[in-house]
Enzyme design. Sequence first.
Site, PDB file in Angstrom:
ATOM      1  N   HIS A 146       7.151  15.376 -14.504  1.00 11.64           N
ATOM      2  CA  HIS A 146       5.730  15.663 -14.254  1.00 11.64           C
ATOM      3  C   HIS A 146       5.215  15.755 -15.938  1.00 11.64           C
ATOM      4  O   HIS A 146       6.130  16.596 -16.778  1.00 11.64           O
ATOM      5  CB  HIS A 146       5.309  17.006 -13.799  1.00 11.64           C
ATOM      6  CG  HIS A 146       5.821  17.035 -12.355  1.00 11.64           C
ATOM      7  ND1 HIS A 146       4.908  16.578 -11.288  1.00 11.64           N
ATOM      8  CD2 HIS A 146       6.548  17.525 -11.565  1.00 11.64           C
ATOM      9  CE1 HIS A 146       5.310  16.786 -10.284  1.00 11.64           C
ATOM     10  NE2 HIS A 146       6.198  17.207 -10.153  1.00 11.64           N
TER      11      HIS A 146
ATOM     12  N   CYS B 294      -0.397  11.625 -15.962  1.00  6.00           N
ATOM     13  CA  CYS B 294       0.315  11.732 -14.680  1.00  6.00           C
ATOM     14  C   CYS B 294      -0.502  10.528 -13.714  1.00  6.00           C
ATOM     15  O   CYS B 294      -0.005   9.874 -13.222  1.00  6.00           O
ATOM     16  CB  CYS B 294       0.422  12.935 -14.011  1.00  6.00           C
ATOM     17  SG  CYS B 294       1.281  12.877 -12.439  1.00  6.00           S
TER      18      CYS B 294
END
Length: 113
Positions: free
Chosen positions: A22, A34
């Site tokens: 992430h 992202c």
Amino acid sequence: MINVTFYRMKSHSIHSFVISGHAFFAERGKDIVCAGVSAVSIGTINAIHALTGVTPEIEQGDGFLRCVLPKDLSENIQERVQLLLEGMIVSLQTIEEEYGEHMKITFKKQEVE
């Protein structure tokens, strides 16, 4: 951090890629790093399927995407798939240039063709 790894064969063609992790650039749902990586990678997979008819093997999970291409592609289709994947690399490198503390691209060579 998002880690993107491209696996190339001895011939330099891309065989597969794995994206994991992430970015932690912003809170969930507002993370542009992202979102950018996801859009580029899923868009490339969709383009490969739509423009070449090739359906890669896909594995997905939370913060994880693995894409493996079939080995028995004709030369013409292989060239088209490789062009799309090289375009993906350029797009991801553009994101990495701006947000390198949140994502990293690595290239690895496969020993077997």
